[in-house]
Design a protein around this motif. Structure first.
Motif, mmCIF file in Angstrom:
data_model
loop_
_atom_site.group_PDB
_atom_site.id
_atom_site.type_symbol
_atom_site.label_atom_id
_atom_site.label_comp_id
_atom_site.label_asym_id
_atom_site.label_seq_id
_atom_site.Cartn_x
_atom_site.Cartn_y
_atom_site.Cartn_z
ATOM 1 N N TYR A 140 0.830 -1.211 0.000
ATOM 2 C CA TYR A 140 0.000 0.000 0.000
ATOM 3 C C TYR A 140 0.862 1.258 0.000
ATOM 4 C CZ TYR A 140 -3.184 3.636 1.516
ATOM 5 O OH TYR A 140 -3.903 4.801 1.601
ATOM 6 N N TRP A 141 1.810 1.364 0.944
ATOM 7 C CA TRP A 141 2.586 2.583 1.093
ATOM 8 C C TRP A 141 3.649 2.767 0.008
ATOM 9 C CZ3 TRP A 141 0.978 6.622 3.493
ATOM 10 C CH2 TRP A 141 0.015 6.467 4.473
ATOM 11 N N GLN A 142 4.000 1.702 -0.679
ATOM 12 C CA GLN A 142 4.930 1.829 -1.791
ATOM 13 C C GLN A 142 4.187 2.078 -3.106
ATOM 14 O OE1 GLN A 142 7.194 -1.793 -1.464
ATOM 15 N NE2 GLN A 142 8.357 -1.041 0.284
ATOM 16 N N GLY A 143 2.853 2.110 -3.036
ATOM 17 C CA GLY A 143 2.061 2.423 -4.218
ATOM 18 C C GLY A 143 2.056 1.316 -5.258
ATOM 19 N N ARG A 144 2.376 0.099 -4.842
ATOM 20 C CA ARG A 144 2.365 -1.025 -5.779
ATOM 21 C C ARG A 144 0.956 -1.536 -5.945
ATOM 22 N NH1 ARG A 144 5.867 -5.334 -3.235
ATOM 23 N NH2 ARG A 144 5.501 -4.241 -1.304
ATOM 24 N N PRO A 145 0.628 -2.080 -7.121
ATOM 25 C CA PRO A 145 -0.713 -2.663 -7.298
ATOM 26 C C PRO A 145 -0.901 -3.877 -6.394
ATOM 27 C CG PRO A 145 0.578 -2.737 -9.347
ATOM 28 C CD PRO A 145 1.449 -2.153 -8.283
ATOM 29 N N VAL A 146 -2.092 -4.040 -5.916
ATOM 30 C CA VAL A 146 -2.414 -5.140 -5.010
ATOM 31 C C VAL A 146 -2.628 -6.415 -5.780
ATOM 32 C CG1 VAL A 146 -4.039 -5.966 -3.273
ATOM 33 C CG2 VAL A 146 -3.412 -3.576 -3.349
#
Length: 98
Positions: A92-98
């Protein structure tokens, strides 16, 4: 006053107001998450200017308030649960897709 809390707050080198600095604590936790690394209670306290000692930090911490985990607090099952939670937070905090 609780004796553990009294001992914690009696540290003459500590700025007790740091414990109420929500923005500062939030920033520290968010940066660790963006870096993809966990932070211990002792490291967070050191960042806030407190000396860490075992008597100040008694008990099982966040485990006691968990409703989503009923296993042992140590061992492979606990480590897997923590890894799963941390992976989601780091993603979440690294902005990666889930």
């Amino acid at each position: 006053m609780d004796p553990v809390l009294e001992e914690f707050l009696s540290d003459p080198a500590a700025d007790v107001s740091a414990l109420h600095d929500v923005a500062r604590i939030k920033a520290i936790l968010e940066q660790c998450a963006r870096d993809g690394r966990a932070i211990s209670y002792s490291e967070l306290l050191l960042n806030l200017g407190f000396r860490f000692t075992r008597p100040k930090m008694r008990g099982q911490g966040w485990w006691t308030g968990r409703a989503d985990y009923k296993g042992e607090w140590t061992g492979p099952q606990a480590q897997a649960h923590i890894r799963q939670l941390q992976d989601g937070i780091f993603t979440y905090w690294q902005g990666r897709p889930v």
